[in-house]
Motif scaffolding. Structure first.
Motif, mmCIF file in Angstrom:
data_model
loop_
_atom_site.group_PDB
_atom_site.id
_atom_site.type_symbol
_atom_site.label_atom_id
_atom_site.label_comp_id
_atom_site.label_asym_id
_atom_site.label_seq_id
_atom_site.Cartn_x
_atom_site.Cartn_y
_atom_site.Cartn_z
ATOM 1 N N LEU A 1 -17.453 20.762 -20.249
ATOM 2 C CA LEU A 1 -16.840 21.929 -19.621
ATOM 3 C C LEU A 1 -15.577 22.355 -20.357
ATOM 4 C CD1 LEU A 1 -16.831 23.949 -17.314
ATOM 5 C CD2 LEU A 1 -15.574 22.286 -15.927
ATOM 6 N N GLN A 2 -14.776 21.369 -20.752
ATOM 7 C CA GLN A 2 -13.550 21.689 -21.464
ATOM 8 C C GLN A 2 -13.843 22.358 -22.803
ATOM 9 O OE1 GLN A 2 -11.091 18.287 -22.115
ATOM 10 N NE2 GLN A 2 -9.398 19.459 -23.001
ATOM 11 N N ARG A 3 -14.877 21.861 -23.494
ATOM 12 C CA ARG A 3 -15.253 22.463 -24.778
ATOM 13 C C ARG A 3 -15.745 23.894 -24.593
ATOM 14 N NH1 ARG A 3 -19.986 20.016 -28.711
ATOM 15 N NH2 ARG A 3 -19.719 21.484 -30.446
ATOM 16 N N PHE A 4 -16.530 24.113 -23.528
ATOM 17 C CA PHE A 4 -17.034 25.464 -23.251
ATOM 18 C C PHE A 4 -15.900 26.422 -22.935
ATOM 19 C CE2 PHE A 4 -18.462 28.568 -20.048
ATOM 20 C CZ PHE A 4 -19.402 29.254 -20.805
ATOM 21 N N VAL A 5 -14.936 25.970 -22.128
ATOM 22 C CA VAL A 5 -13.807 26.821 -21.763
ATOM 23 C C VAL A 5 -12.962 27.145 -22.983
ATOM 24 C CG1 VAL A 5 -11.672 26.928 -20.418
ATOM 25 C CG2 VAL A 5 -13.760 26.021 -19.385
#
Length: 315
Positions: A37-41
């Motif tokens: 999720l952090q990478r996507f954000v």
């Protein structure tokens, strides 16, 4: 006790993975989250940052997007207003499609596409109506055969014309629209009674769409290709002049001595000319050797040369 303390300390601190960068520094490799999720954000945030920089650096592209939206809003009025909708019938969607596929960044590109679409639609509509009339006069038995043969021949010829360089450079889009319109009119005309009225409505809606595109792109912040090219050349020349005026430090220069690129350009020019002369000399030598081999020249040895000179002296 001491071993337990070290173990607890390692657990608290954790293991760090570092990556050696090109400039000699190192960076800590952060572990990805479980679901990414952090990478996507971070990727989404980076995308919006790049989009914002593009809009700030080149505001004309943002204005072009607004112009496309404005043209689509104007052409959509033919659906929302009853008098306009009754005038063009259910073919108002062709005007919307025309705006989507015709509107370009510069005024010249938009005009070129509008002319191509209008010309291709008009020629295809006229040929389609004419072929349908000939097929209807030949009888119900031969009508589908004539329509299929006409579609095959004209589609083949139009597709082949797209490979001709002169036509591909200017009328590639018009040839594609010709194939599309002629196929639609020929195929749908077999079941439609009012073919001429349908062709008239489609041609009028395309004319409406192209007119809205031309008016919008010319009246609202027009972008001319010639002006854009002039600005691009000027910016590149400014960058080149800045790079030529800027100091550089070659490997042979002493510490603290700055050498401008203007001083290095003559040396580089002479070196490139010498390299070119050497390459052409090698080619010339190879050509002379080839001619000598084909002419079967004999190489004279030193002894034969002395004998020839002695014989000439005796005479």
């Amino acid at each position: 006790m001491e071993g337990n303390t070290n173990t607890n300390t390692n657990k608290e601190i954790g293991v760090e993975w570092r990556i050696n960068m090109g400039d000699g520094t190192s960076r800590v490799l952060e572990a990805e989250s479980r679901f990414g999720l952090q990478r996507f954000v971070s990727k989404v945030g980076g995308f919006f940052q790049r989009a914002w920089r593009l809009g700030v650096n080149e505001p004309k592209k943002s204005i072009h997007c607004v112009k496309v939206g404005l043209a689509l809003c104007l052409v959509s009025l033919f659906y929302y207003m009853r008098p306009l909708y009754d005038g063009v019938g259910g073919n108002a969607m062709w005007a919307v499609m025309t705006v989507v596929v015709v509107f370009e960044y510069t005024v010249g590109a938009t005009l070129c596409k509008c002319v191509n679409r209008a010309t291709g639609t008009f020629l295809a509509g006229a040929l389609g109506v004419g072929v349908h009339w000939v097929a209807s006069q030949s009888g119900e038995r031969f009508e589908p055969i004539i329509l299929q043969v006409s579609v095959f021949l004209l589609a083949t010829a139009a597709t082949f014309s797209r490979f001709i360089p002169s036509i591909k450079a200017r009328f590639d889009y018009g040839a594609m629209i010709f194939i599309l319109t002629f196929s639609l009119i020929s195929v749908s005309g077999y079941r439609v009674e009012k073919l001429f009225e349908m062709a008239h409505h489609r041609l009028s809606t395309i004319a409406i769409g192209t007119s809205i595109c031309i008016i919008t792109t010319i009246l609202f912040c027009p972008v001319w290709a010639g002006t854009e090219l002039h600005n691009l050349i000027r910016n590149n020349m400014d960058k080149l002049s800045d790079s030529l005026d800027g100091p550089i430090l070659p490997a042979e220069a002493k510490a603290g001595e700055a050498v401008t690129l203007v001083e290095v350009v003559p040396l580089v020019t002479v070196s490139s000319l010498l390299i070119e002369i050497a390459a052409r000399t090698e080619k010339l030598a190879g050509a002379v050797n080839g001619v000598a081999e084909k002419a079967e020249f004999e190489v004279e040895t030193a002894e034969e040369a002395k004998r020839g000179q002695s014989s000439k002296g005796g005479n």
